[in-house]
Design an enzyme around this catalytic site. Structure first.
Site, PDB file in Angstrom:
ATOM      1  N   HIS A 101       0.838  -1.189   0.000  1.00  0.00           N
ATOM      2  CA  HIS A 101       0.000   0.000   0.000  1.00  0.00           C
ATOM      3  C   HIS A 101       0.877   1.244   0.000  1.00  0.00           C
ATOM      4  CE1 HIS A 101      -2.141   3.241   2.409  1.00  0.00           C
ATOM      5  NE2 HIS A 101      -2.850   3.167   1.297  1.00  0.00           N
ATOM      6  N   SER A 102       0.601   2.195  -0.898  1.00  0.00           N
ATOM      7  CA  SER A 102       1.268   3.486  -0.914  1.00  0.00           C
ATOM      8  C   SER A 102       2.784   3.317  -1.010  1.00  0.00           C
ATOM      9  CB  SER A 102       0.839   4.280   0.333  1.00  0.00           C
ATOM     10  OG  SER A 102       1.176   5.639   0.228  1.00  0.00           O
ATOM     11  N   MET A 103       3.566   3.774  -0.017  1.00  0.00           N
ATOM     12  CA  MET A 103       5.009   3.584  -0.078  1.00  0.00           C
ATOM     13  C   MET A 103       5.360   2.105  -0.158  1.00  0.00           C
ATOM     14  SD  MET A 103       8.027   4.795   2.573  1.00  0.00           S
ATOM     15  CE  MET A 103       7.825   3.376   3.672  1.00  0.00           C
TER      16      MET A 103
END
Length: 287
Positions: A101-103
């Site tokens: 998720h995300s980073m």
């Protein structure tokens, strides 16, 4: 919400990391990677809804219950990639899938592109490539980063009188989250200090990057992907705001699906977590 997981600590040659492990021992191996300033609790709603998988939800270095990096060390994306490879070695996994998720999605992309023989499938939630900067911005980028490093010793973490107050502040932070999601992140991410609670996260995580990949660099990693890859884009998340990204994604081999919700759609509520699980269960369990 079922939170059945095993808490583990992983002693790597250079650092000790924490993780929450979900699913049967003989399940398909998956390493789950959270976003910047989050922690393994990012997968508290989603992981129990993913069947047949052995999920190691890692606290990145400097986050959650994992150790901070040694003095003088940094938090470059490629350092996280190295950590994840060593975590896979700890479990004896020569082949595994990544759920990011995300980073965590960015780190997953870098690893999958660089070590295609190790990654079976790539499942991404509202994240793909890092923020980029072109070469002519490099001098300013480095200068800003070094100034921030010099100023860091004077920076103090905020102290909150209660977990509830900390969760309220986190709710309004990067990638706005529901209060329930913020509570889950706070329960794992806070530690008691005189006067209340503060975040366990390393202050160095807030430093600006000394060097950014160019757009051409970033897209080279996407072009190098060879494993089946699926990206879920939140309709009200951060990826949807990146101009021109949708037009570029259709030119890649990545399967892209748009889902209602914000940047933390897999954590904000049970419905969002179920929508994500419905997308990833057949994908991650495919032969």
């Amino acid at each position: 919400m079922t939170l059945g997981f095993e808490e583990v600590r992983l002693r790597l040659p250079h650092i000790e990391l924490a993780a929450q492990v979900y699913g049967p021992e003989q399940g398909i191996p998956v390493i789950a990677l959270h976003g910047w300033l989050d922690n393994a609790a990012s997968f508290a709603r989603l992981a129990p809804k993913l069947s047949g998988l052995r999920i190691v939800a890692l606290d990145f270095a400097g986050h959650g219950h994992s150790d901070h990096r040694a003095p003088g060390a940094g938090y470059a994306l490629w350092d996280y990639v190295h950590d994840v490879l060593l975590v896979a070695e700890q479990f004896g996994w020569q082949r595994f899938s990544l759920l990011g998720h995300s980073m965590g999605a960015i780190v997953s992309l870098l690893l999958a592109a660089t070590f295609p023989e190790r990654v079976q499938r790539l499942a991404l939630i509202d994240g793909l490539i890092p923020p980029t900067a072109e070469a002519d911005a490099a001098v300013t980028t480095l200068a800003d980063s070094l100034r921030a490093q010099l100023a860091l010793p004077a920076k103090r973490k905020p102290v909150y009188p209660s977990l509830e107050k900390a969760a309220q502040v986190r709710q309004r932070g990067v990638g706005h989250v529901s209060f329930e999601a913020a509570e889950l992140l706070a329960q794992r991410g806070l530690m008691p200090v005189p006067g209340g609670y503060t975040w366990r996260t390393d202050n160095r995580l807030t430093l600006p990057s000394p060097l950014r990949l160019t757009r051409k660099h970033a897209r080279a990693f996407v072009s190098a992907l060879s494993c089946p890859s699926k990206l879920l884009v939140a309709e009200h998340g951060l990826l949807a705001q990146r101009e021109g990204l949708g037009d570029w994604l259709v030119q890649t081999a990545i399967q892209v699906e748009y889902l209602p919700g914000g940047h933390h759609l897999h954590l904000d509520d049970e419905l969002g977590a179920q929508l994500v699980a419905d997308c990833f269960n057949p994908f991650l369990n495919a032969p």
